[in-house]
Design a protein around this motif. Structure first.
Motif, PDB file in Angstrom:
ATOM      1  N   SER A   1     -58.789  66.570  -4.237  1.00  0.00           N
ATOM      2  CA  SER A   1     -57.337  66.480  -4.105  1.00  0.00           C
ATOM      3  C   SER A   1     -56.578  67.388  -5.073  1.00  0.00           C
ATOM      4  O   SER A   1     -55.383  67.604  -4.894  1.00  0.00           O
ATOM      5  CB  SER A   1     -56.862  65.030  -4.243  1.00  0.00           C
TER       6      SER A   1
ATOM      7  N   ALA B   1     -54.822  70.013  -3.226  1.00  0.00           N
ATOM      8  CA  ALA B   1     -53.722  69.430  -2.444  1.00  0.00           C
ATOM      9  C   ALA B   1     -52.501  69.198  -3.329  1.00  0.00           C
ATOM     10  O   ALA B   1     -51.362  69.481  -2.924  1.00  0.00           O
ATOM     11  CB  ALA B   1     -54.171  68.130  -1.786  1.00  0.00           C
TER      12      ALA B   1
ATOM     13  N   THR C   1     -48.971  71.107  -2.940  1.00  0.00           N
ATOM     14  CA  THR C   1     -47.727  70.356  -2.834  1.00  0.00           C
ATOM     15  C   THR C   1     -46.673  70.938  -3.758  1.00  0.00           C
ATOM     16  O   THR C   1     -45.513  71.075  -3.369  1.00  0.00           O
ATOM     17  CB  THR C   1     -47.970  68.861  -3.165  1.00  0.00           C
TER      18      THR C   1
ATOM     19  N   MET D   1     -49.839  67.930   2.242  1.00  0.00           N
ATOM     20  CA  MET D   1     -50.369  66.883   3.117  1.00  0.00           C
ATOM     21  C   MET D   1     -51.505  67.426   3.983  1.00  0.00           C
ATOM     22  O   MET D   1     -52.522  66.759   4.163  1.00  0.00           O
ATOM     23  CB  MET D   1     -49.248  66.300   3.978  1.00  0.00           C
ATOM     24  N   VAL D   2     -51.335  68.629   4.496  1.00  0.00           N
ATOM     25  CA  VAL D   2     -52.377  69.253   5.328  1.00  0.00           C
ATOM     26  C   VAL D   2     -53.645  69.465   4.507  1.00  0.00           C
ATOM     27  O   VAL D   2     -54.752  69.106   4.934  1.00  0.00           O
ATOM     28  CB  VAL D   2     -51.877  70.601   5.920  1.00  0.00           C
TER      29      VAL D   2
ATOM     30  N   ALA E   1     -54.514  67.939   1.747  1.00  0.00           N
ATOM     31  CA  ALA E   1     -55.074  66.634   1.359  1.00  0.00           C
ATOM     32  C   ALA E   1     -55.892  66.026   2.492  1.00  0.00           C
ATOM     33  O   ALA E   1     -56.994  65.513   2.264  1.00  0.00           O
ATOM     34  CB  ALA E   1     -53.957  65.678   0.961  1.00  0.00           C
ATOM     35  N   PHE E   2     -55.363  66.080   3.708  1.00  0.00           N
ATOM     36  CA  PHE E   2     -56.060  65.487   4.851  1.00  0.00           C
ATOM     37  C   PHE E   2     -57.403  66.169   5.066  1.00  0.00           C
ATOM     38  O   PHE E   2     -58.445  65.516   5.104  1.00  0.00           O
ATOM     39  CB  PHE E   2     -55.211  65.571   6.121  1.00  0.00           C
TER      40      PHE E   2
ATOM     41  N   THR F   1     -55.091  59.687   5.490  1.00  0.00           N
ATOM     42  CA  THR F   1     -53.673  59.446   5.782  1.00  0.00           C
ATOM     43  C   THR F   1     -52.939  58.989   4.524  1.00  0.00           C
ATOM     44  O   THR F   1     -51.814  59.430   4.252  1.00  0.00           O
ATOM     45  CB  THR F   1     -53.528  58.404   6.912  1.00  0.00           C
TER      46      THR F   1
ATOM     47  N   MET G   1     -52.215  61.851   2.420  1.00  0.00           N
ATOM     48  CA  MET G   1     -51.032  62.572   2.903  1.00  0.00           C
ATOM     49  C   MET G   1     -49.752  61.906   2.390  1.00  0.00           C
ATOM     50  O   MET G   1     -48.825  62.595   1.962  1.00  0.00           O
ATOM     51  CB  MET G   1     -51.045  62.630   4.430  1.00  0.00           C
TER      52      MET G   1
END
Length: 171
Positions: A34, A37, A41, A50-51, A53-54, A78, A81
């Motif tokens: 993460s 991610a 962000t 979010m993309v 992270a998913f 989810t 995200m």
């Protein structure tokens, strides 16, 4: 190179870094996936974070063999995200107060990633959530720490990418 191409390139690199981080396991699918991610962000905004992270979590879980089943990992992805959205929202909302925005976004990310995730997953995973608390706490704090360290040493051109993108410059 257009701003759109740069943004797509950064997202692809961040997903690749997330996949690499997903291979640095702490326990099961809990890994250093993460950090890219969180960085995405900050640089590209919550939607791109979010993309990353998913996909980062899903690849990390895939490489671990989906230890908690595919549906559980879809729930976790989810929730990641949601975490990136809140993290980015707080960073952006209080950007005029950088220390407060960093501290508040880190606290929010921890609260979403650890206690909230485990509370939501408790009906499915039962007592396993108590085993996951410490490794998930360690992974979350390491991911957030790495994010702050890497962001601090990034060149201003990259830090200001989202400002350039939003103003329409750099096309």
């Amino acid at each position: 190179m257009t701003t759109k191409t740069r943004k797509l390139t950064i997202v692809a690199l961040m997903i690749a870094l997330s996949i690499l981080g997903g291979n640095i396991k702490i326990l099961g699918s809990i890994a250093l996936d993460s950090f890219p991610a969180f960085l995405s962000t900050i640089i590209l905004g919550p939607a791109m974070g979010m993309v990353v992270a998913f996909f980062g979590h899903m690849f990390s879980a895939l490489f671990a063999g989906f230890p908690s089943t595919l549906p559980v990992h879809l729930i976790i992805a989810t929730l990641m995200m949601v975490c990136m959205f809140v993290y980015g929202y707080i960073r952006n909302k209080w950007s005029d107060r950088p220390v407060l925005s960093k501290v508040a976004s880190i606290i929010a990310a921890y609260l979403i990633n650890v206690p909230l995730d485990l509370l939501i997953l408790y009906p499915i995973l039962k007592q396993l959530v108590f085993v996951l608390f410490v490794p998930l706490t360690i992974a979350t704090l390491v991911n957030l720490f790495l994010t702050e360290i890497v962001y601090a040493v990034l060149p201003e051109k990259i830090k200001n990418f989202s400002i350039v993108q939003n103003s329409g410059k750099g096309n």
